[in-house]
Motif scaffolding. Structure first.
Motif, PDB file in Angstrom:
ATOM      1  N   LYS A  84      46.089   0.750 -59.656  1.00  0.00           N
ATOM      2  CA  LYS A  84      46.167   0.517 -58.210  1.00  0.00           C
ATOM      3  C   LYS A  84      47.556   0.916 -57.680  1.00  0.00           C
ATOM      4  N   ILE A  85      48.600   0.524 -58.406  1.00  0.00           N
ATOM      5  CA  ILE A  85      49.965   0.878 -57.980  1.00  0.00           C
ATOM      6  C   ILE A  85      50.192   2.375 -58.108  1.00  0.00           C
ATOM      7  N   ARG A  86      49.666   2.962 -59.183  1.00  0.00           N
ATOM      8  CA  ARG A  86      49.866   4.404 -59.376  1.00  0.00           C
ATOM      9  C   ARG A  86      49.173   5.202 -58.275  1.00  0.00           C
ATOM     10  N   ILE A  87      47.984   4.777 -57.841  1.00  0.00           N
ATOM     11  CA  ILE A  87      47.309   5.455 -56.732  1.00  0.00           C
ATOM     12  C   ILE A  87      48.192   5.441 -55.489  1.00  0.00           C
ATOM     13  N   ALA A  88      48.780   4.281 -55.202  1.00  0.00           N
ATOM     14  CA  ALA A  88      49.639   4.166 -54.022  1.00  0.00           C
ATOM     15  C   ALA A  88      50.867   5.076 -54.136  1.00  0.00           C
ATOM     16  N   LEU A  89      51.496   5.071 -55.298  1.00  0.00           N
ATOM     17  CA  LEU A  89      52.708   5.873 -55.487  1.00  0.00           C
ATOM     18  C   LEU A  89      52.405   7.369 -55.489  1.00  0.00           C
ATOM     19  N   ARG A 174      38.546  14.378 -71.198  1.00  0.00           N
ATOM     20  CA  ARG A 174      39.459  15.527 -71.216  1.00  0.00           C
ATOM     21  C   ARG A 174      38.981  16.629 -70.259  1.00  0.00           C
ATOM     22  N   LEU A 175      37.696  16.945 -70.304  1.00  0.00           N
ATOM     23  CA  LEU A 175      37.151  18.005 -69.463  1.00  0.00           C
ATOM     24  C   LEU A 175      37.150  17.608 -67.989  1.00  0.00           C
ATOM     25  N   SER A 176      36.874  16.328 -67.722  1.00  0.00           N
ATOM     26  CA  SER A 176      36.881  15.845 -66.352  1.00  0.00           C
ATOM     27  C   SER A 176      38.279  15.912 -65.750  1.00  0.00           C
ATOM     28  N   LYS A 202      40.144   9.696 -57.193  1.00  0.00           N
ATOM     29  CA  LYS A 202      38.953   9.687 -58.046  1.00  0.00           C
ATOM     30  C   LYS A 202      39.337   9.844 -59.517  1.00  0.00           C
ATOM     31  N   HIS A 203      40.265  10.751 -59.760  1.00  0.00           N
ATOM     32  CA  HIS A 203      40.758  11.025 -61.116  1.00  0.00           C
ATOM     33  C   HIS A 203      41.346   9.756 -61.749  1.00  0.00           C
ATOM     34  N   LEU A 204      42.145   9.038 -60.982  1.00  0.00           N
ATOM     35  CA  LEU A 204      42.790   7.831 -61.499  1.00  0.00           C
ATOM     36  C   LEU A 204      41.797   6.679 -61.666  1.00  0.00           C
ATOM     37  N   ASP A 209      38.459   3.226 -65.363  1.00  0.00           N
ATOM     38  CA  ASP A 209      37.200   2.778 -65.963  1.00  0.00           C
ATOM     39  C   ASP A 209      37.171   3.065 -67.460  1.00  0.00           C
ATOM     40  N   PHE A 210      37.671   4.227 -67.849  1.00  0.00           N
ATOM     41  CA  PHE A 210      37.710   4.590 -69.266  1.00  0.00           C
ATOM     42  C   PHE A 210      38.636   3.653 -70.042  1.00  0.00           C
TER      43      PHE A 210
END
Length: 217
Positions: A84-89, A174-176, A202-204, A209-210
């Motif tokens: 969540k913090i990384r998305i914001a940053l 990895r492919l995603s 979306k990537h993060l 989830d992974f």
């Protein structure tokens, strides 16, 4: 550990323990016994205690009620908070880089994508691919020229670094990630800031989830 003169013993012990923890060589839930590590590193307990206090401030070790320290286990809540913090940053990073990106920057990103693309399907080279992924992020961060934000992101990533190998070895993940990087570069080239921010989000979230699955397994 080789003691170097240019850094204090405390700093060298801190660097050593931090590297051992974030790379998973000191396992989650492990107790760091002062006597054992002081003997192993051939140092007194004073710089070891000072290094442990520094690590405790960063949340990489926890003090026990009965004395000593342990390496805390990563929880679902930890992963959710970090992402969540990384998305914001990283949204701040993207806002800034769209104002500063140059043709040379785009060329550097495309070269990175090409190198990863050449080996992304080769499972035997998955860790090499992941190094290109890390380099991709560093290029984006450098374009933004926001050193304090970059420092915060790098510190956050330490908490999840121990899962890097698992993530790299997972073919689907990895492919995603590679596909997301390609989309991001195209969107940067076309000046589509909001779309790039959404793809990165979306990537993060997919990474979150992974990682939660790994934590709960």
């Amino acid at each position: 550990m080789v003691i170097k003169k240019k850094k204090s013993i405390r700093e060298q012990v801190y660097d050593y323990l931090k590297d051992e923890i974030v790379n998973g060589r000191i396992k989650e839930g492990s107790r760091i016994v002062e006597e054992e590590f002081a003997e192993k590193l051939n140092i007194s307990r004073t710089p070891l205690r000072e290094a442990l206090r520094m690590l405790e401030l960063e949340g990489l070790v926890e003090a026990r009620e009965k004395g000593g320290v342990t390496v805390p286990k990563t929880t679902k809540k930890d992963v959710e908070e970090v992402v969540k913090i990384r998305i914001a940053l990283e949204t701040v990073i993207f806002e800034e880089l769209f104002q500063k990106v140059t043709e040379d920057n785009i060329k550097e990103l495309e070269e990175n994508i090409a190198k990863a693309d050449a080996i992304v399907y080769d499972e035997a080279r998955c860790l090499e691919v992941f190094r290109y992924f890390s380099e991709f992020n560093k290029i984006l961060y450098a374009i933004s020229d926001l050193p304090r934000v970059i420092h915060l992101i790098n510190n956050l990533n330490l908490y999840l670094k121990k899962f890097r190998k698992i993530s790299a070895e997972n073919n689907e993940r990895r492919l995603s990630a590679h596909a997301d990087h390609m989309k991001i570069v195209e969107l940067i080239k076309n000046g589509k800031k909001h779309e790039a921010i959404e793809i990165n989000k979306k990537h993060l979230l997919e990474a979150k989830d992974f990682l939660i699955k790994q934590v709960e397994s």
